[in-house]
Design a protein around this motif. Structure first.
Motif, PDB file in Angstrom:
ATOM      1  N   LYS A  86      -4.123   8.801  -0.622  1.00  0.00           N
ATOM      2  CA  LYS A  86      -3.983   7.372  -0.387  1.00  0.00           C
ATOM      3  C   LYS A  86      -5.306   6.878   0.190  1.00  0.00           C
ATOM      4  O   LYS A  86      -5.665   7.216   1.317  1.00  0.00           O
ATOM      5  CB  LYS A  86      -2.835   7.103   0.590  1.00  0.00           C
ATOM      6  CG  LYS A  86      -2.650   5.636   0.933  1.00  0.00           C
ATOM      7  CD  LYS A  86      -1.564   5.476   1.990  1.00  0.00           C
ATOM      8  CE  LYS A  86      -1.435   4.019   2.419  1.00  0.00           C
ATOM      9  NZ  LYS A  86      -0.434   3.863   3.524  1.00  0.00           N
ATOM     10  N   ARG A  87      -6.034   6.065  -0.598  1.00  0.00           N
ATOM     11  CA  ARG A  87      -7.349   5.613  -0.156  1.00  0.00           C
ATOM     12  C   ARG A  87      -7.450   4.098  -0.034  1.00  0.00           C
ATOM     13  O   ARG A  87      -8.522   3.561   0.245  1.00  0.00           O
ATOM     14  CB  ARG A  87      -8.429   6.139  -1.113  1.00  0.00           C
ATOM     15  CG  ARG A  87      -8.574   7.661  -1.074  1.00  0.00           C
ATOM     16  CD  ARG A  87      -9.772   8.140  -1.851  1.00  0.00           C
ATOM     17  NE  ARG A  87      -9.590   8.047  -3.294  1.00  0.00           N
ATOM     18  CZ  ARG A  87     -10.516   8.353  -4.194  1.00  0.00           C
ATOM     19  NH1 ARG A  87     -11.706   8.764  -3.785  1.00  0.00           N
ATOM     20  NH2 ARG A  87     -10.272   8.248  -5.498  1.00  0.00           N
ATOM     21  N   LEU A  90      -4.739   1.404   3.966  1.00  0.00           N
ATOM     22  CA  LEU A  90      -4.391   2.304   5.059  1.00  0.00           C
ATOM     23  C   LEU A  90      -4.114   1.508   6.339  1.00  0.00           C
ATOM     24  O   LEU A  90      -4.742   0.478   6.582  1.00  0.00           O
ATOM     25  CB  LEU A  90      -5.523   3.299   5.330  1.00  0.00           C
ATOM     26  CG  LEU A  90      -5.556   4.560   4.458  1.00  0.00           C
ATOM     27  CD1 LEU A  90      -5.973   4.234   3.037  1.00  0.00           C
ATOM     28  CD2 LEU A  90      -6.525   5.579   5.048  1.00  0.00           C
ATOM     29  N   ARG A 200      -2.276  14.990  -1.583  1.00  0.00           N
ATOM     30  CA  ARG A 200      -1.034  14.401  -1.087  1.00  0.00           C
ATOM     31  C   ARG A 200      -0.737  14.872   0.334  1.00  0.00           C
ATOM     32  O   ARG A 200      -0.249  14.104   1.165  1.00  0.00           O
ATOM     33  CB  ARG A 200       0.127  14.769  -2.012  1.00  0.00           C
ATOM     34  CG  ARG A 200       0.065  14.091  -3.358  1.00  0.00           C
ATOM     35  CD  ARG A 200       0.303  12.569  -3.242  1.00  0.00           C
ATOM     36  NE  ARG A 200       1.643  12.319  -2.733  1.00  0.00           N
ATOM     37  CZ  ARG A 200       1.879  11.673  -1.589  1.00  0.00           C
ATOM     38  NH1 ARG A 200       0.892  11.234  -0.829  1.00  0.00           N
ATOM     39  NH2 ARG A 200       3.130  11.473  -1.195  1.00  0.00           N
ATOM     40  N   SER A 203      -2.760  12.861   2.948  1.00  0.00           N
ATOM     41  CA  SER A 203      -2.195  11.531   3.180  1.00  0.00           C
ATOM     42  C   SER A 203      -0.925  11.612   4.012  1.00  0.00           C
ATOM     43  O   SER A 203      -0.679  10.773   4.888  1.00  0.00           O
ATOM     44  CB  SER A 203      -1.919  10.830   1.847  1.00  0.00           C
ATOM     45  OG  SER A 203      -3.130  10.602   1.151  1.00  0.00           O
ATOM     46  N   GLU A 207      -0.083   9.875   7.545  1.00  0.00           N
ATOM     47  CA  GLU A 207       1.082   8.988   7.671  1.00  0.00           C
ATOM     48  C   GLU A 207       1.970   9.409   8.837  1.00  0.00           C
ATOM     49  O   GLU A 207       2.484   8.563   9.587  1.00  0.00           O
ATOM     50  CB  GLU A 207       1.896   9.015   6.375  1.00  0.00           C
ATOM     51  CG  GLU A 207       1.238   8.303   5.203  1.00  0.00           C
ATOM     52  CD  GLU A 207       1.998   8.537   3.908  1.00  0.00           C
ATOM     53  OE1 GLU A 207       3.136   9.092   3.964  1.00  0.00           O
ATOM     54  OE2 GLU A 207       1.470   8.181   2.839  1.00  0.00           O
TER      55      GLU A 207
END
Length: 243
Positions: A86-87, A90, A200, A203, A207
């Protein structure tokens, strides 16, 4: 806690850029060696055709003359692992986590933050490159080790070529993350699944703001979950059943 990532050969320059950034003395030493190579020497070093090596020669020349643009490292690198992170969009918490805990291993800039501004280039630790009397791995080892001196947990998403830059004592402290699939009862490991899984996982770590190994083991994502049966002292295995 630190999380170690490798750099990538694939680059994406179709993003916002920044002016050239000054180089450390170590990077300048590496640059002097790369800039001195002819196209033919670069082609042999990279194992590329001469026309492809010309692109690399131009990149090094632009860095040498300070004409090269710069980009955040983890946005510039665009290998499969990076594409599965995830870039965008954020949260502040995720950005803080990545800034605090993630380091990218490079052969030109050293061990850097994912947000460090770097110029397009190609250099890993597979080729035979001497900086003075030292191999590239030996050249960077002291700096690499120093950045992990105070960390009690080191999660390695590196391949062996990058891990070998670190001294054996640091390598022994690493927890390696392995991704496996169970297909018809047979365990499989292959690079595509591993690269996607690493992206993944990173990320997911951000998270969930994971800060210890037990929190890492509790993660579930994309069908992967921690498999205690396959766990070893220095390895954490995430397994996915595929039917």
């Amino acid at each position: 806690m630190k999380i170690l990532l490798p750099n990538a050969k694939e680059l994406n320059t179709r993003i916002d850029n920044h002016p050239f950034q000054s180089l450390s003395s170590e990077s300048q030493a590496v640059l002097a060696v790369m800039e001195a190579m002819t196209v033919q020497e670069l082609a042999a070093f990279y194992k590329l055709k001469p026309e492809k090596a010309e692109l690399e020669e131009n990149r090094w020349h632009r860095i040498q003359t300070q004409q090269a643009k710069t980009y955040p490292a983890w946005q510039l690198y665009d290998g499969l692992m990076y594409r599965y992170m995830k870039r965008r969009d954020l949260s502040e918490s995720e950005i803080d986590y990545l800034q605090d805990k993630v380091l990218i291993a490079t052969g030109f800039y050293g061990l850097i933050s994912p947000f460090e501004l770097i110029s397009p280039h190609r250099l890993d630790f597979q080729g035979s490159l001497k900086i003075g009397q030292q191999s590239l791995k030996q050249f960077w080892r002291k700096k690499y080790d120093a950045l992990l001196a105070d960390d009690d947990l080191i999660l390695s998403l590196l391949s062996s070529e990058f891990e070998q830059v670190f001294s054996p004592s640091v390598q022994k402290r690493m927890i390696r993350i392995v991704f496996m699939e169970s297909v018809a009862g047979k365990l499989q490991v292959h690079s595509t699944i591993s690269k996607k899984g690493r992206g993944r996982l990173l990320s997911k770590l951000a998270e969930e703001n994971c800060s210890n190994l037990e929190e890492v083991k509790n993660l579930c994502f994309d069908g992967f979950s921690y498999c205690s049966d396959l766990n070893q002292e220095s390895t954490v295995v995430f397994l996915r059943n595929k039917f």
